[in-house]
Design a protein around this motif. Structure first.
Motif, PDB file in Angstrom:
ATOM      1  N   VAL A   1       0.797  -1.225   0.000  1.00 20.74           N
ATOM      2  CA  VAL A   1       0.000   0.000   0.000  1.00 20.74           C
ATOM      3  C   VAL A   1       0.832   1.278   0.000  1.00 20.74           C
ATOM      4  O   VAL A   1       0.288   2.363  -0.213  1.00 20.74           O
ATOM      5  N   ALA A   2       2.116   1.195   0.248  1.00 17.55           N
ATOM      6  CA  ALA A   2       2.901   2.410   0.452  1.00 17.55           C
ATOM      7  C   ALA A   2       3.884   2.659  -0.690  1.00 17.55           C
ATOM      8  O   ALA A   2       4.320   1.730  -1.376  1.00 17.55           O
ATOM      9  N   SER A   3       4.229   3.941  -0.883  1.00 14.68           N
ATOM     10  CA  SER A   3       5.292   4.314  -1.804  1.00 14.68           C
ATOM     11  C   SER A   3       6.630   3.983  -1.152  1.00 14.68           C
ATOM     12  O   SER A   3       6.691   3.749   0.060  1.00 14.68           O
ATOM     13  N   PRO A   4       7.725   3.961  -1.919  1.00 12.90           N
ATOM     14  CA  PRO A   4       9.026   3.630  -1.322  1.00 12.90           C
ATOM     15  C   PRO A   4       9.381   4.513  -0.126  1.00 12.90           C
ATOM     16  O   PRO A   4       9.905   4.031   0.877  1.00 12.90           O
ATOM     17  N   MET A   5       9.086   5.819  -0.223  1.00 15.57           N
ATOM     18  CA  MET A   5       9.410   6.723   0.887  1.00 15.57           C
ATOM     19  C   MET A   5       8.551   6.427   2.113  1.00 15.57           C
ATOM     20  O   MET A   5       9.050   6.387   3.242  1.00 15.57           O
ATOM     21  N   GLU A   6       7.255   6.201   1.902  1.00 16.64           N
ATOM     22  CA  GLU A   6       6.361   5.868   3.013  1.00 16.64           C
ATOM     23  C   GLU A   6       6.726   4.514   3.606  1.00 16.64           C
ATOM     24  O   GLU A   6       6.591   4.298   4.816  1.00 16.64           O
ATOM     25  N   CYS A   7       7.168   3.614   2.752  1.00 16.46           N
ATOM     26  CA  CYS A   7       7.590   2.280   3.210  1.00 16.46           C
ATOM     27  C   CYS A   7       8.764   2.398   4.176  1.00 16.46           C
ATOM     28  O   CYS A   7       8.754   1.805   5.254  1.00 16.46           O
ATOM     29  N   LEU A   8       9.766   3.201   3.807  1.00 16.61           N
ATOM     30  CA  LEU A   8      10.922   3.385   4.677  1.00 16.61           C
ATOM     31  C   LEU A   8      10.528   4.075   5.975  1.00 16.61           C
ATOM     32  O   LEU A   8      11.025   3.742   7.054  1.00 16.61           O
ATOM     33  N   ARG A   9       9.609   5.056   5.877  1.00 15.08           N
ATOM     34  CA  ARG A   9       9.176   5.780   7.068  1.00 15.08           C
ATOM     35  C   ARG A   9       8.454   4.849   8.043  1.00 15.08           C
ATOM     36  O   ARG A   9       8.652   4.915   9.253  1.00 15.08           O
ATOM     37  N   ALA A  10       7.603   3.976   7.492  1.00 18.85           N
ATOM     38  CA  ALA A  10       6.867   3.035   8.341  1.00 18.85           C
ATOM     39  C   ALA A  10       7.808   2.021   8.993  1.00 18.85           C
ATOM     40  O   ALA A  10       7.712   1.736  10.186  1.00 18.85           O
ATOM     41  N   LEU A  11       8.734   1.484   8.202  1.00 22.30           N
ATOM     42  CA  LEU A  11       9.662   0.490   8.747  1.00 22.30           C
ATOM     43  C   LEU A  11      10.631   1.117   9.746  1.00 22.30           C
ATOM     44  O   LEU A  11      11.115   0.435  10.653  1.00 22.30           O
TER      45      LEU A  11
END
Length: 313
Positions: free
Chosen positions: A230-240
């Motif tokens: 569900v997330a963009s690469p930037m949002e993915c890194l922020r969530a992780l």
């Protein structure tokens, strides 16, 4: 002659062990141990103080972190007397009852630490996989109940262990390989059949640490799957990035915990020094590093820590 043998093999005490071959350097070795205990106790106490005094930190993630800090304080206090006693005062003797009491506190607090890491994984799972229901799922009363249930789980499961050890006659060599008492080692000092203790200890370990580590692994599988879908690469890194501190805490605890359990049960030919060093890592490093890791990675804790230091100046 027989009386000497009886004294030797029916001793009312166990002898704890420091680092073999370094007896002359015990005073110097005590310095890093003292520093580790000071940093652990002060670090976890500061985290508890910051979370308690800042209403903005009364969120599930920080409440679980405070539970972890309390557990780490307990682990530090449970091992401090015997470890520092050896290196500062060359006091190696520990009575059977004191040893059994230390077994209870070390193992119950270790199981509680495992439980707290599982609850923190559940917190990250809900926050990332079901954010809209985060506040309704992890309410303060529910968090308190979860913490209490998992803390009681450790106490209840370990409570029979001292009594299982107390029924034995200890007529073997009474020298333990660590600076504190562990169930899997103390039971091997008995001259009776230890099958019940061995099976019970292994069952408890599998149903707690084993199950907790499996559930933590599955929670991160679901987190990664959700983030990637569900997330963009930037949002993915922020969530992780919100999970990094917890992953570090998990690795710091479960890696030496599982390694030491395997060595005690199956590694009869393993290095004695490796057992001792892994034992220190298992009980001393998580309480030392958890406050540091969470302070470095948590923006809120960093800001509050700076404000606390400036207010003292």
């Amino acid at each position: 002659m027989s009386s000497v043998n009886d004294t030797k093999f029916n001793s009312a005490v166990f002898l704890l062990t420091g680092i073999p071959g370094q007896e002359d350097a015990h005073l110097w070795i005590s310095i890093p141990f003292c520093l580790m205990y000071v940093i652990s106790i002060v670090g976890n106490s500061v985290i508890l103080f910051i979370i308690k005094t800042d209403p903005s930190l009364h969120e599930p993630m920080y409440i679980f972190l405070s539970m972890l800090a309390v557990t780490d304080l307990g682990l530090s206090i449970a091992t401090m007397p015997t470890i520092l006693g050896i290196y500062l005062f060359n006091s190696r003797e520990i009575s059977l009852d004191a040893c059994f009491a230390q077994v209870f506190f070390i193992h119950s607090l270790s199981l509680t630490e495992s439980s707290m890491l599982l609850l923190m994984a559940f917190d990250r799972f809900v926050a990332i996989c079901n954010p809209l229901r985060y506040a309704s799922i992890l309410t303060p009363p529910r968090i308190a109940k979860m913490g209490l249930v998992f803390a009681l789980r450790g106490v209840v499961l370990v409570f029979p262990v001292p009594f299982l050890l107390k029924r034995f006659l200890y007529c073997r060599a009474n020298v333990l390989s660590h600076s504190y008492c562990l169930h899997q080692e103390v039971m091997k000092m008995a001259c009776s059949d230890i099958t019940v203790n061995s099976i019970y200890g292994l069952s408890v370990k599998l149903l707690t640490v084993g199950l907790d580590s499996l559930l933590i692994f599955l929670s991160y599988v679901m987190i990664i799957k959700t983030v990637l879908s569900v997330a963009s690469p930037m949002e993915c890194l922020r969530a992780l990035n919100t999970c990094v501190s917890h992953l570090c805490a998990v690795l710091l605890f479960f890696t030496p915990e599982i390694g030491l359990s395997v060595i005690h049960r199956f590694g009869n030919s393993s290095s004695h020094l490796l057992q001792i060093l892994l034992g220190y890592v298992y009980l001393l490093v998580p309480p030392l590093m958890n406050p540091i890791v969470y302070s470095v990675k948590s923006k809120h804790l960093r800001i509050r820590d700076r404000l606390l230091r400036h207010s003292k100046l």
